[in-house]
Each structure stands twice: as C-alpha cells, then as structure tokens.
Design a protein around this motif. Structure first.
Motif, short mmCIF file in Angstrom:
data_model
loop_
_atom_site.label_atom_id
_atom_site.label_comp_id
_atom_site.label_asym_id
_atom_site.label_seq_id
_atom_site.Cartn_x
_atom_site.Cartn_y
_atom_site.Cartn_z
N ALA A 124 0.70 -1.03 0.04
CA ALA A 124 -0.33 0.11 0.16
C ALA A 124 0.94 1.15 0.11
O ALA A 124 0.28 2.32 -1.39
CB ALA A 124 -1.17 0.19 1.25
N GLN A 125 2.15 1.30 0.81
CA GLN A 125 2.87 2.23 0.74
C GLN A 125 3.67 2.03 -0.61
O GLN A 125 3.32 3.89 -1.48
CB GLN A 125 3.66 2.27 2.21
N MET A 126 3.43 1.58 -0.89
CA MET A 126 4.16 1.24 -2.01
C MET A 126 3.34 2.29 -3.53
O MET A 126 4.06 3.24 -4.52
CB MET A 126 5.22 0.44 -3.43
N SER A 127 2.27 1.86 -3.55
CA SER A 127 0.89 2.16 -4.29
C SER A 127 0.94 3.19 -4.28
O SER A 127 0.56 4.45 -4.29
CB SER A 127 -0.04 1.05 -4.26
N GLU A 128 0.91 4.30 -3.19
CA GLU A 128 0.95 5.69 -2.53
C GLU A 128 1.74 6.20 -2.65
O GLU A 128 1.58 7.30 -3.26
CB GLU A 128 0.90 5.70 -0.86
N ALA A 129 3.36 5.86 -2.81
CA ALA A 129 4.35 6.80 -3.48
C ALA A 129 4.09 6.33 -5.04
O ALA A 129 3.94 8.22 -5.35
CB ALA A 129 5.73 5.77 -2.88
N VAL A 130 3.82 5.68 -6.01
CA VAL A 130 3.45 5.89 -7.00
C VAL A 130 2.67 6.52 -7.76
O VAL A 130 2.45 7.67 -7.99
CB VAL A 130 3.34 3.79 -7.72
N GLN A 131 1.49 6.63 -6.93
CA GLN A 131 0.27 7.35 -7.21
C GLN A 131 0.58 9.02 -6.43
O GLN A 131 0.62 9.91 -7.78
CB GLN A 131 -1.17 7.37 -6.10
N ASP A 132 1.37 8.99 -5.62
CA ASP A 132 2.06 10.46 -5.14
C ASP A 132 2.67 11.49 -6.43
O ASP A 132 2.96 11.58 -7.05
CB ASP A 132 2.76 10.72 -4.32
N GLU A 133 3.90 9.53 -7.03
CA GLU A 133 4.54 10.86 -8.21
C GLU A 133 3.85 10.63 -8.98
O GLU A 133 3.67 12.46 -10.21
CB GLU A 133 5.44 9.38 -8.48
#
Length: 122
Positions: free
Chosen positions: A53-62
């Motif tokens: 979820a953190q990685m997905s959130e980071a990708v979405q933020d990017e």
C-alpha cells in the motif's frame, strides 16, 4: 478385598484425570503454537500489504506530481498563448486602425484631387 476395590478405583480415576489433563495441555500447547504460527503469518501478510500500500501510494503521489507538473506547464503554455493571443489581437487592432487611417487619408486625397480638378476646370 473390600479395601482393595476402592483403592483401585481411586488410582484408576487419578490416572484417568492425569492422562486427560496432560492431553488437554498438549492440545492447548498445539493450539497456542498453531495460533502463534497463524498470528505470525497474519502479521507477515499484514506487513506485506502495508508495504504494498505504501508503494502504491508513493507511485500515485509520483503520478499526481507529474500530472500537476504537466498541468502547470499546460497552464503556463496556455497563459503564454493567451498573452500571445492578446498581443495578436492588439496587433490586429493596430492594423485595423492603420487601415482605417489609410483609407481615410486616401479618401481625403481623392477629395483633394477632385477639388483640384474642379478648380482647374472652372
């Protein structure tokens, strides 16, 4: 023999109780071990889901930042285009104004020529 039967029954009941208690404790330890193992598996799965979820959130933020940058560039380009369009419209207005002045001057020159021609004819 009458005394031996109650002692035998007492020993049998005590042995049965001990065996039953040991069996229940063993089952409880197994359940606890299985429960800890399941808990450990759940914690691992939760940790993996959290990291995903953190990685997905980071990708979405990017992606959101890239979209915002793109939008900002688009806004800047659009603002530049609006300014260019305003400049062009001002230039068009200047050209129209110059054209009207020229037409007005040409009309005045033609009137002056006609007046000159009329004066010469008289």
């Amino acid at each position: 023999m009458r005394v031996g039967v109650p002692i035998f029954l007492f020993l049998a009941a005590a042995g049965f109780h001990t065996a039953l208690t040991a069996s229940l404790e063993s089952a409880e330890k197994e359940d606890t071990f299985v429960g800890l193992e399941q808990l450990s598996n759940l914690q691992k799965r939760d940790q993996e889901e959290f990291e995903a979820a953190q990685m997905s959130e980071a990708v979405q933020d990017e992606n959101t930042e890239e979209e915002n940058d793109t939008l900002e560039e688009g806004m800047t380009d659009r603002d530049g285009n609006v300014e260019a369009d305003q400049h062009e419209s001002e230039s068009d207005e200047d050209v129209d104004c110059m054209r009207q002045k020229r037409e007005h001057l040409e009309a005045n020159v033609e009137e002056a020529d006609e007046t000159t021609n009329l004066t010469e004819v008289e």
